[in-house]
Write an enzyme that holds these catalytic residues in place. Structure first.
Site, mmCIF file in Angstrom:
data_model
loop_
_atom_site.group_PDB
_atom_site.id
_atom_site.type_symbol
_atom_site.label_atom_id
_atom_site.label_comp_id
_atom_site.label_asym_id
_atom_site.label_seq_id
_atom_site.Cartn_x
_atom_site.Cartn_y
_atom_site.Cartn_z
ATOM 1 N N HIS A 350 -20.804 35.285 -17.872
ATOM 2 C CA HIS A 350 -21.741 34.922 -16.808
ATOM 3 C C HIS A 350 -21.032 35.253 -15.504
ATOM 4 O O HIS A 350 -19.856 34.927 -15.336
ATOM 5 C CB HIS A 350 -22.091 33.427 -16.863
ATOM 6 C CG HIS A 350 -22.596 32.983 -18.202
ATOM 7 N ND1 HIS A 350 -21.883 32.124 -19.012
ATOM 8 C CD2 HIS A 350 -23.723 33.300 -18.876
ATOM 9 C CE1 HIS A 350 -22.560 31.914 -20.124
ATOM 10 N NE2 HIS A 350 -23.680 32.616 -20.072
ATOM 11 N N GLU A 388 -26.793 37.894 -21.783
ATOM 12 C CA GLU A 388 -28.149 37.339 -21.884
ATOM 13 C C GLU A 388 -28.768 37.170 -20.500
ATOM 14 O O GLU A 388 -29.136 36.059 -20.111
ATOM 15 C CB GLU A 388 -28.146 36.021 -22.685
ATOM 16 C CG GLU A 388 -26.897 35.140 -22.520
ATOM 17 C CD GLU A 388 -27.055 34.089 -21.421
ATOM 18 O OE1 GLU A 388 -28.038 34.158 -20.666
ATOM 19 O OE2 GLU A 388 -26.182 33.225 -21.340
#
Length: 450
Positions: A350, A388
């Protein structure tokens, strides 16, 4: 060489016109690598580290292809699809200066190989030979072959003519960027400190377990964390002329390092930047973590206590620019959505860029590919990196595809629809993703076979 000749050579070097040199690299240990400018590639190009010539290379009038699967088949002599590349000769400094060494050290050879994979980054293999004047050529050959930086011509087990005694070596771009020839050989590699140590001695498999409100999972025991603020990865980006650096997050829990003023209190530079970034509209739109200092301190402290996450601060030439969470997928909340299930050493990330001046596609490709590079280098058992991003985030998906990721599927978290991006190790290192020397046609200097 007698004293008079040495003096004569020194005088000649002094009187000779100074050679123009071009900065190619800054190594992770801050050594500067320059090469001489030559118009004729058949003439030796000097490779200098911090101003001292450590070796040379020149192009020979021959080209070679590393043919593998066609060997032993009717296509062996007609594998025209396999590109041929010019053969380079590696010379010791003594080739142009009789008073200089006739040997090349292992760390310096790695720097020369790094230079070649930067200058000729579009070549998936670089055929080389050592000049007969390189006195430690046997040692250097052993280093290249043992580390996996190079291989010999492919032969079959029952081949009567072995390639072992042939002088040609094929430097392999794919193995070079995977760290071949660094760990346990010298300290010039991209991984630094604790992560370099872990890469040299990965934690052997033994089962561990995670139980949180979001995750219940068995997985391998994860390695210990670096020291707060420790630099864990460094790589120079030639097209930008800057050093990209990753450091483990520093909360300054022991109060031993310099602090800065932020919101009325003294905090670490890492926490101050993290707090400021998350309170910007740009970052908050993607992360939703706007809040007071204590919220952000607690957020980072929780990640530092989590064996499955490595919070990292990123910088350009020492100036903080962004933040990344390097995660182990199997104990991450994305694991249940991975088609076929998460593997033991899958990694994920992330990331945010906090400083506006460091945004833009070229810089983004540089740091984004570097994160993946760092993840793969940490453990050779990591076969893929999984992302993602929001399915509607076209910019991040485009960036992912630019570093060889692909969209594997779409899926729904309770709070967003995501695209699952995948990056297999083999694809990442097979492609020309990491050099960032200049923009070229990937096969522009390949020579068609005849």
């Amino acid at each position: 060489m007698n004293t008079a000749n040495r003096r004569l050579a020194a005088i000649q070097r002094t009187l000779a016109p100074a050679k123009s040199r071009k900065r190619i690299l800054v190594l992770p240990d801050d050594a500067r690598v320059d090469i001489s400018q030559v118009d004729d590639p058949s003439q030796p190009t000097e490779v200098a580290i911090d101003g001292k010539v450590v070796g040379l290379y020149r192009t020979l009038p021959r080209s070679l292809a590393l043919v593998i699967s066609a060997i032993g088949t009717p296509h062996e002599k007609s594998a025209d699809h396999v590109p041929k590349f010019p053969l380079l000769e590696i010379l010791a400094p003594a080739a142009v200066d009789a008073s200089a060494p006739a040997t090349i050290s292992i760390p310096d050879l790695w720097a020369i190989v790094y230079t070649l994979h930067t200058v000729y980054h579009t070549r998936e293999t670089i055929p080389i030979v050592f000049s007969p004047t390189v006195q430690n050529a046997a040692e250097l050959s052993t280093y290249l072959l043992t580390s996996g930086l190079a291989r010999k011509r492919h032969t079959l087990p029952d081949d009567l003519i072995s390639s072992a005694s042939e002088p040609e070596h094929f430097l392999i771009r794919q193995t070079f960027w995977q760290g071949a020839g660094t760990i346990s050989y010298h300290t010039r590699g991209w991984l630094r400190g604790h992560l370099a140590h872990l890469a040299s001695a990965p934690v052997p498999y033994t089962q561990s377990f995670t139980r949180t409100p979001l995750v219940i999972a068995a997985h391998p025991l994860r390695p210990t964390k670096p020291r707060e603020g420790e630099v864990v990865y460094r790589r120079y980006i030639p097209s930008l002329g800057q050093m990209l650096e990753f450091a483990y997050f520093d909360l300054d829990l022991d109060g031993a390092r310099p602090t800065v003023e932020c919101d009325g209190e003294r905090v670490s530079p890492h926490l101050a930047a993290f707090h400021r970034w998350h309170n910007s509209d740009h970052v908050n739109r993607g992360w939703g973590e706007r809040g007071p200092m204590e919220k952000h301190r607690a957020y980072v402290r929780a990640l530092m206590a989590d064996p499955g996450t490595l919070p990292i601060m990123m910088s350009w030439d020492g100036e903080l620019m962004g933040y990344c969470e390097m995660v182990w997928i199997k104990e991450n909340h994305v694991a249940p959505y991975v088609p076929g299930g998460a593997w033991d050493y899958d990694r994920g990330l992330h990331v945010l860029v906090g400083e506006e001046k460091f945004r833009g596609i070229h810089r983004s490709k540089a740091w984004f590919s570097a994160i993946h590079h760092c993840l793969f280098l940490q453990d050779a058992r990591t076969e893929r990196v999984i992302g993602e991003p929001k399915a509607a985030n076209a910019a991040v998906i485009k960036l992912s595809e630019a570093v060889a990721m692909n969209v594997n599927t779409l899926f729904d978290f309770p709070y967003k629809r995501s695209a699952m991006t995948w990056l297999p190790r083999e694809r990442f290192f097979r492609y020309d993703v990491l050099a960032f020397a200049e923009d070229q046609d990937p096969m522009s200097d390949a020579i068609p076979r005849k």
